[in-house]
Design a protein around this motif. Structure first.
Motif, PDB file in Angstrom:
ATOM      1  N   ARG A   1      -2.939   2.916   4.078  1.00 55.39           N
ATOM      2  CA  ARG A   1      -3.067   1.498   4.102  1.00 55.39           C
ATOM      3  C   ARG A   1      -4.356   0.803   4.740  1.00 55.39           C
ATOM      4  O   ARG A   1      -4.350  -0.487   4.633  1.00 55.39           O
ATOM      5  CB  ARG A   1      -1.697   1.104   5.077  1.00 55.39           C
ATOM      6  N   THR A   2      -5.039   1.636   5.127  1.00 57.32           N
ATOM      7  CA  THR A   2      -6.321   1.301   5.717  1.00 57.32           C
ATOM      8  C   THR A   2      -7.497   1.233   5.008  1.00 57.32           C
ATOM      9  O   THR A   2      -7.678   2.122   4.063  1.00 57.32           O
ATOM     10  CB  THR A   2      -6.511   2.030   7.116  1.00 57.32           C
TER      11      THR A   2
ATOM     12  N   THR B   1       1.477   5.276   2.676  1.00 58.17           N
ATOM     13  CA  THR B   1       2.794   4.505   2.016  1.00 58.17           C
ATOM     14  C   THR B   1       3.683   5.502   1.877  1.00 58.17           C
ATOM     15  O   THR B   1       3.318   6.587   1.298  1.00 58.17           O
ATOM     16  CB  THR B   1       2.289   3.889   0.661  1.00 58.17           C
TER      17      THR B   1
ATOM     18  N   ASP C   1      -1.536   7.334   7.971  1.00 61.26           N
ATOM     19  CA  ASP C   1      -1.033   5.821   7.876  1.00 61.26           C
ATOM     20  C   ASP C   1      -1.193   5.975   6.200  1.00 61.26           C
ATOM     21  O   ASP C   1      -1.706   5.021   5.505  1.00 61.26           O
ATOM     22  CB  ASP C   1      -1.798   4.889   8.367  1.00 61.26           C
TER      23      ASP C   1
END
Length: 380
Positions: A20-21, A109, A107
């Motif tokens: 997500r980063t 999904t 992090d």
């Protein structure tokens, strides 16, 4: 020029979520390698089969020319943002169902987010080692841990599409534990669980004292406990994916023979470079399947040749596509595009030679791309 056979719908039967980063050039490039080790000084992981495949397939989907410089590609990626980049790349894979191993750290999904971004169906694959860690964190004694672990496996089976477990590789100078052809007895199981829980507690204590421990989460599961987990999964009847890594598939021969007739399909994941042995094992047992994941991404321009080798040894109904994509949506796209191109070239060559009809080639392409996975995992 060799004729090609189109490969339409795909079911990605083993993949992971995407980050997500946002990533810089160095952190992006590190994720192109087969391991987390950095590239040698003065070199780059863009100069690999995977790196060249990313530069070939991904830039046009972000509005750039194919094979543009990596720095230009990363700048455009940052301009669009992580969400939009992931959406464009995942939707271009042509994958209608993602089966997602949710056991990786980071992090990433989850299935619902992947389904939304890719416009696909998404289901969870439960990693047995991570399940054991979660249960250990909430169980005070060995007896409570074993009871809770059994309940957790059965609860996971009610929602997951499959289980997965790693096959250990041999340590330096040693021999890797075999995958046992029978579950451990209660005495051995309780002793193994006790040793593992004690080592996790030692790691936690070291972490609290600032001695560099990892908090218990990085302690390798004892072989007997892992055998118990695998046999518990077999009893549930869901498919069990066995991640080979660098392990020789021959080490699974006894386990494959012992589980035949139990109603649980075994899927051998990531067999390359032992792909021939994995395909041969799938050919010997009705419940064993060979995954084609990592072959297209890691072999690049050689993917067609490697796929042809696998298809010499395993029945076509025993082969399953996966991208093995993790963290980067680019790896999902490359896995799908390279697979389509490689399988299309292999089958097209056989049609061109007169060995196959185009109708049979199209039927086999559908089997390997999606039909076999839909049957094995009950996707409909």
């Amino acid at each position: 020029m060799t004729d090609t056979v189109p490969v339409a719908d795909l079911v990605d039967q083993n993949c992971h979520g995407v980050l997500r980063t946002e990533l810089g050039l160095g952190t992006f490039e590190a994720r192109l390698g087969a391991s987390r080790a950095p590239a040698a000084p003065g070199t780059t992981f863009f100069d690999t089969q995977t790196g060249f495949a990313v530069r070939r397939w991904c830039p046009p989907l972000l509005g750039l020319e194919a094979h543009c410089p990596p720095a230009h590609y990363l700048a455009r990626r940052r301009e669009l943002g992580v969400a939009e980049t992931s959406r464009r790349l995942l939707r271009a894979t042509g994958v209608s169902a993602h089966l997602i191993d949710t056991g990786l750290p980071g992090d990433l999904t989850g299935p619902a987010e992947m389904a939304s971004a890719a416009g696909s169906q998404a289901r969870e694959i439960v990693r047995l080692e991570i399940l054991a860690e979660h249960v250990a964190d909430t169980s005070g004694t060995v007896d409570a841990f074993l009871v809770n672990l059994g309940e957790a496996v059965h609860t996971a089976a009610s929602t997951a599409v499959a289980f997965t477990s790693a096959v250990a590789v041999a340590p330096v100078g040693g021999e890797a534990p075999r995958v046992a052809p029978e579950p451990p007895g209660p005495v051995r199981l309780r002793a193994a669980a006790g040793r593992w829980l004690a080592r996790r507690e030692e790691e936690r204590r070291a972490a609290r004292l600032g001695a560099g421990g990892r908090g218990g989460g990085g302690v390798r599961v004892e072989p007997e406990l892992l055998d118990h987990l695998r046999w518990s999964a077999v009893a549930c009847g869901l498919p069990l994916q066995l991640r080979l890594g660098a392990a020789d598939p021959a080490r699974l021969a006894d386990f494959a023979a012992a589980t035949e007739g139990h109603g649980c399909d075994l899927v051998l994941l990531h067999g390359y470079p032992h792909h021939r042995q994995a395909a041969a094992l799938a050919g010997r047992h009705p419940h064993v399947y060979a995954d084609l994941g990592t072959v297209p991404a890691w072999t690049g321009a050689r993917a067609a040749g490697v796929l042809a080798e696998i298809m010499e040894l395993a029945p076509f109904g025993k082969l399953l596509f996966s991208s093995g994509g993790r963290e980067l949506p680019e790896l999902h796209l490359v896995g799908a595009r390279q697979f389509r191109e490689a399988l299309g070239r292999v089958l097209g060559g056989w049609v061109e030679d007169g060995a196959w009809t185009r109708q049979d080639a199209a039927r086999v392409a559908t089997m390997i791309g999606s039909g076999n996975a839909r049957r094995v995992y009950g996707l409909g």
